[in-house]
Enzyme design. Structure first.
Site, PDB file in Angstrom:
ATOM      1  N   ASP A 149      23.675   8.285  37.034  1.00  0.00           N
ATOM      2  CA  ASP A 149      24.290   9.571  36.644  1.00  0.00           C
ATOM      3  C   ASP A 149      23.884  10.508  37.513  1.00  0.00           C
ATOM      4  OD1 ASP A 149      25.941  11.480  35.442  1.00  0.00           O
ATOM      5  OD2 ASP A 149      24.986  11.333  33.404  1.00  0.00           O
TER       6      ASP A 149
ATOM      7  N   ASP B 235      19.490   5.676  41.039  1.00  0.00           N
ATOM      8  CA  ASP B 235      19.635   6.215  39.915  1.00  0.00           C
ATOM      9  C   ASP B 235      21.058   5.991  39.602  1.00  0.00           C
ATOM     10  OD1 ASP B 235      19.089   7.688  37.425  1.00  0.00           O
ATOM     11  OD2 ASP B 235      19.845   9.360  38.325  1.00  0.00           O
TER      12      ASP B 235
END
Length: 265
Positions: free
Chosen positions: A16, A14
């Site tokens: 952020d 992932d």
């Protein structure tokens, strides 16, 4: 039993809350990527955000000192395009609500064409300038038989001035007005993870997902049959983890701790 870290030959990040927060790289990112490069572990990023192109993400990460080629950045727009190709031939018409990231993925090479009258698909991504006229048109097209596709289910979007409606909010409006459930590509569904694995040419049984959210990253990895590692540098707190029915295979304080564990594996 949970496999050892050296079992994995591919990693899906992932972004952020894992690689960066705001506009600053998180500690340990480049050291971890260097370890992966040295050991031949391939990697890519997976993000539900459909507003930006992979090239724009590459530039954003480069500004933080993180080198990540655009070809390894799998947005929900990219995953949507790849999935649609499995469903329809070249020249298929699509009606889009979305921004540059989605429009570029669908139309830049001419495989799909814009069609506002008789499209096979209505594809909805985040759109900061969406109008009632556009939503009305999408509603009518779905009711007329176009297949309803959503890039991601995120109901909110973190803006500079606070939390605002996200793609999932637009999907909810159209779901209610059309009485039709969309097929959603992004996390926590498995489709985007599968697209990333295909792009890397990886083996799912040797692929690890690294994320900061239980409800999207970790739940999505489970849906795709992948192992997962949670880092506590983003949304999830230790208290949230303890109370959740969704549990990762590994938990690390941050990427520094993850790298140390991987280096010693």
């Amino acid at each position: 039993m949970t496999p050892e870290l050296n079992h994995f030959t591919a990693v899906l990040f992932d972004m952020d809350g894992v690689l960066y927060r705001g506009s600053r790289a998180l500690p340990g990112v480049n050291d971890l990527l260097a370890l992966f490069d040295a050991r031949g572990v391939t990697y890519a990023c997976c993000t539900n955000n459909a507003t930006m192109t992979p090239a724009q993400y590459e530039a954003k990460l480069a500004a933080m000192g993180i080198r990540m080629p655009a070809a390894r950045i799998v947005t929900s727009s990219v995953a949507t395009r790849r999935w649609l190709e499995t469903q329809a031939p070249r020249g298929t018409g699509v009606f889009v609500i979305g921004m540059d990231g989605l429009r570029s993925a669908l139309f830049d090479d001419g495989y799909f064409v814009e069609d506002e009258e008789h499209p096979a698909f209505v594809v909805v991504g985040m759109d900061f300038e969406v109008t009632y006229r556009r939503l009305r048109k999408a509603c009518l097209l779905i009711r007329a038989g176009a297949r309803f596709i959503g890039t991601n289910p995120d109901t909110t979007f973190p803006a500079e001035d606070g939390i605002v409606p996200g793609c999932g909010a637009l999907l909810a409006l159209l779901r209610v007005s059309t009485e039709t459930e969309p097929f959603v590509i992004g996390k926590p569904g498995p489709t985007m993870f599968r697209a990333a694995i295909e792009i890397l040419g990886a083996d799912a049984t040797h692929t690890l997902t690294i994320g900061d959210r239980l409800d999207t990253d970790i739940a999505g990895a489970r849906a795709a049959g992948l192992a997962s590692a949670l880092v506590l540098t983003g949304v999830t707190t230790p208290a949230m983890l303890e109370q959740s029915a969704i549990q990762p295979d590994f938990v690390f304080r941050d990427l520094v701790e993850l790298r140390e564990a991987w280096a010693g594996a």
